[in-house]
Design a protein around this motif. Structure first.
Motif, PDB file in Angstrom:
ATOM      1  N   LEU A 123     -23.726  38.455  15.675  1.00  0.00           N
ATOM      2  CA  LEU A 123     -24.098  39.608  15.684  1.00  0.00           C
ATOM      3  C   LEU A 123     -25.523  39.482  14.740  1.00  0.00           C
ATOM      4  CD1 LEU A 123     -21.565  42.345  15.912  1.00  0.00           C
ATOM      5  CD2 LEU A 123     -22.869  41.492  17.606  1.00  0.00           C
ATOM      6  N   GLY A 124     -25.214  38.901  13.555  1.00  0.00           N
ATOM      7  CA  GLY A 124     -26.473  38.375  12.459  1.00  0.00           C
ATOM      8  C   GLY A 124     -27.415  37.582  13.161  1.00  0.00           C
ATOM      9  N   HIS A 125     -26.812  36.719  13.859  1.00  0.00           N
ATOM     10  CA  HIS A 125     -28.011  35.800  14.571  1.00  0.00           C
ATOM     11  C   HIS A 125     -28.823  36.743  15.704  1.00  0.00           C
ATOM     12  CE1 HIS A 125     -29.693  32.460  16.694  1.00  0.00           C
ATOM     13  NE2 HIS A 125     -29.102  33.037  18.027  1.00  0.00           N
ATOM     14  N   ILE A 126     -28.152  37.517  16.278  1.00  0.00           N
ATOM     15  CA  ILE A 126     -29.047  38.309  17.390  1.00  0.00           C
ATOM     16  C   ILE A 126     -29.983  39.480  16.549  1.00  0.00           C
ATOM     17  CG2 ILE A 126     -28.713  40.366  19.015  1.00  0.00           C
ATOM     18  CD1 ILE A 126     -25.833  39.349  19.740  1.00  0.00           C
ATOM     19  N   ARG A 127     -29.588  39.830  15.170  1.00  0.00           N
ATOM     20  CA  ARG A 127     -30.492  40.704  14.506  1.00  0.00           C
ATOM     21  C   ARG A 127     -31.626  39.794  13.961  1.00  0.00           C
ATOM     22  NH1 ARG A 127     -25.701  42.766  12.269  1.00  0.00           N
ATOM     23  NH2 ARG A 127     -26.086  41.945  10.430  1.00  0.00           N
ATOM     24  N   ARG A 128     -31.397  38.619  13.597  1.00  0.00           N
ATOM     25  CA  ARG A 128     -32.304  37.648  12.908  1.00  0.00           C
ATOM     26  C   ARG A 128     -33.460  37.330  14.185  1.00  0.00           C
ATOM     27  NH1 ARG A 128     -27.897  36.035  10.025  1.00  0.00           N
ATOM     28  NH2 ARG A 128     -27.661  34.213  11.497  1.00  0.00           N
ATOM     29  N   ASN A 129     -32.762  37.163  15.374  1.00  0.00           N
ATOM     30  CA  ASN A 129     -33.599  36.397  16.361  1.00  0.00           C
ATOM     31  C   ASN A 129     -34.564  37.758  16.751  1.00  0.00           C
ATOM     32  OD1 ASN A 129     -34.403  34.711  18.654  1.00  0.00           O
ATOM     33  ND2 ASN A 129     -33.105  35.806  19.814  1.00  0.00           N
ATOM     34  N   TYR A 130     -34.150  38.727  16.978  1.00  0.00           N
ATOM     35  CA  TYR A 130     -35.042  40.005  17.588  1.00  0.00           C
ATOM     36  C   TYR A 130     -35.998  40.474  16.243  1.00  0.00           C
ATOM     37  CZ  TYR A 130     -32.415  41.098  21.779  1.00  0.00           C
ATOM     38  OH  TYR A 130     -31.961  41.067  23.076  1.00  0.00           O
ATOM     39  N   HIS A 131     -35.528  40.102  15.223  1.00  0.00           N
ATOM     40  CA  HIS A 131     -36.737  40.413  13.991  1.00  0.00           C
ATOM     41  C   HIS A 131     -37.832  39.551  14.116  1.00  0.00           C
ATOM     42  CE1 HIS A 131     -37.899  41.325  10.099  1.00  0.00           C
ATOM     43  NE2 HIS A 131     -38.180  40.270   9.887  1.00  0.00           N
ATOM     44  N   ARG A 132     -37.447  38.011  14.419  1.00  0.00           N
ATOM     45  CA  ARG A 132     -38.439  37.182  14.426  1.00  0.00           C
ATOM     46  C   ARG A 132     -39.209  37.420  15.804  1.00  0.00           C
ATOM     47  NH1 ARG A 132     -38.571  33.204  17.909  1.00  0.00           N
ATOM     48  NH2 ARG A 132     -36.406  33.412  18.586  1.00  0.00           N
ATOM     49  N   LEU A 133     -38.846  37.912  16.853  1.00  0.00           N
ATOM     50  CA  LEU A 133     -39.328  38.165  17.991  1.00  0.00           C
ATOM     51  C   LEU A 133     -40.339  39.409  17.742  1.00  0.00           C
ATOM     52  CD1 LEU A 133     -36.640  37.760  20.864  1.00  0.00           C
ATOM     53  CD2 LEU A 133     -38.747  36.229  20.375  1.00  0.00           C
ATOM     54  N   ARG A 134     -39.966  40.367  17.240  1.00  0.00           N
ATOM     55  CA  ARG A 134     -40.793  41.590  16.940  1.00  0.00           C
ATOM     56  C   ARG A 134     -41.730  41.372  16.114  1.00  0.00           C
ATOM     57  NH1 ARG A 134     -35.830  44.396  16.794  1.00  0.00           N
ATOM     58  NH2 ARG A 134     -35.424  44.021  14.761  1.00  0.00           N
ATOM     59  N   ARG A 135     -41.918  40.373  15.092  1.00  0.00           N
ATOM     60  CA  ARG A 135     -42.831  40.045  14.368  1.00  0.00           C
ATOM     61  C   ARG A 135     -43.981  39.317  15.082  1.00  0.00           C
ATOM     62  NH1 ARG A 135     -41.628  37.524   8.548  1.00  0.00           N
ATOM     63  NH2 ARG A 135     -43.665  37.944   8.139  1.00  0.00           N
ATOM     64  N   GLN A 136     -43.369  38.474  15.741  1.00  0.00           N
ATOM     65  CA  GLN A 136     -44.369  37.734  16.886  1.00  0.00           C
ATOM     66  C   GLN A 136     -45.083  38.608  17.494  1.00  0.00           C
ATOM     67  OE1 GLN A 136     -42.020  34.861  18.974  1.00  0.00           O
ATOM     68  NE2 GLN A 136     -41.851  33.546  17.209  1.00  0.00           N
TER      69      GLN A 136
END
Length: 390
Positions: free
Chosen positions: A234-247
């Motif tokens: 779940l932490g991986h999912i959160r970090r991935n979505y955080h990265r996508l949001r920044r982009q």
């Protein structure tokens, strides 16, 4: 009396192309009406619901009950905006909007052994059985549909639980028609009104420690049993979505950001359903009568004390997990109570000693010689603490 609300989702069984096109037309018109009501109310704030209904009747092909649901939803969003318009932008509804139906305007019935759904549509004439559409069920949804239609429990079903005998009334709620991944679904809420019972004699207790590295750890201090839900995936999912949001923020793609946020919330809700269900099952297996949770009011304000946890603590819904544990536990006849969260991670379950150095990362070591995984120890401490007002 206690009220528990749950949702039952039924996929439509092979609706014809004509039916699907009709639903898409209704969906577009429903979304248009929602935004139309918002515009009317913004231009004429003094206009009441009756006047708005009169205007919508002249310009919409939707049935009157569906128009009224659009008006109710739009006015509720408008009132929310009125209260917070200094910080919120004016609301708008997306085109692919879920169509809402009042609890009195949708029906389920069996025809030649197949469950069918009747809803008001733009088809001419009254709602006859020929206009009903078949829906699919599984063991779980069939159990609740049968109970809703007959008012009787199927005590031979694996989904039946003796605590259901406390339910004195079952009420069907609002229905929703929506499309997801090119499939149409009808979802409806069911409210269970349960009779209050005397507080059971205190037996075994399960404590639940919620966190970031470990989303939840359920432990029974009396038996030493525990259940761990790791947060790595779940932490991986959160970090991935955080990265996508920044982009997407860099590209200023607001629509994509909004879609991304909705998708992440659905993932969080799914995992909270899974975790809460398994925690309740664990409590039943250990013979516990009570599930204890930390009272985590103000948890978001604590983020300044944690390193690199700001986006994690704000992107995981502890409150959603808490509510799901609560209503699933009540369905099974278990009691949910709350304890003071103060230093549960630093207190020794064996001797009660509280010391900051007891916890070293994921390991808990007390001077009395007690050693345990830190979150497991915290869950044991929570299970043994006295309850406070919820």
């Amino acid at each position: 009396m206690k009220k528990i609300t749950m949702t039952v989702k039924l996929p439509l069984f092979r609706p014809t192309h004509a039916k699907q096109e009709m639903y898409r037309t209704m969906r577009s018109e429903f979304a248009r009406l929602l935004n139309r009501v918002l515009d009317i109310k913004r231009q004429q704030p003094a206009l009441n619901a009756k006047d708005i209904d009169h205007l919508l009747k002249k310009e919409s092909i939707l049935p009157s009950t569906t128009r009224q649901e659009a008006r109710k939803l739009a006015l509720s969003r408008y009132e929310e905006w009125e209260m917070n318009k200094t910080t919120k932008s004016f609301p708008r509804f997306k085109e692919k909007q879920t169509i809402l139906f009042n609890n009195q305007n949708w029906r389920l019935r069996y025809d030649n052994g197949r469950l069918k759904l009747g809803i008001p549509t733009i088809e001419k004439g009254i709602l006859t059985l020929e206009k009903y559409v078949p829906v699919q069920t599984n063991d779980y949804t069939e159990f609740w549909v049968q109970t809703l239609l007959t008012g009787e429990w199927d005590r031979t079903s694996k989904h039946y639980h003796p605590s259901f005998e406390r339910i004195i009334e079952i009420k069907k709620g609002q229905g929703q028609l929506y499309e997801k991944k090119k499939r149409w679904y009808f979802a409806f809420s069911v409210t269970l009104i349960m009779r209050e019972t005397e507080k059971p004699v205190q037996g075994k207790t399960v404590g639940v420690d919620r966190g970031l590295k470990m989303i939840a750890v359920a432990g029974c201090g009396q038996t030493g049993e525990y259940l761990i839900f790791h947060g790595r995936h779940l932490g991986h999912i959160r970090r991935n979505y955080h990265r996508l949001r920044r982009q997407l923020q860099t590209a200023k793609n607001r629509k994509a950001i909004k879609r991304l946020g909705c998708k992440e919330r659905r993932i969080v809700h799914y995992w909270n359903h899974v975790i809460s269900k398994r925690i309740v099952q664990f409590a039943e297996q250990t013979g516990a009568t009570v599930i204890k949770l930390e009272r985590l009011k103000g948890i978001r304000q604590m983020k300044r004390h944690w390193k690199r946890s700001d986006r994690n603590i704000h992107s995981w819904s502890f409150f959603d997990l808490e509510k799901k544990i609560q209503y699933k536990a009540e369905q099974k006849g278990l009691t949910v109570e709350y304890v003071d969260p103060y230093k549960t991670s630093q207190q020794c379950f064996r001797c009660g000693n509280v010391k900051r150095t007891n916890r070293r990362g994921s390991l808990f070591q007390c001077s009395c010689g007690y050693t345990k995984q830190a979150d497991v120890n915290a869950s044991f401490v929570i299970s043994a603490r006295p309850s406070i007002a919820g």
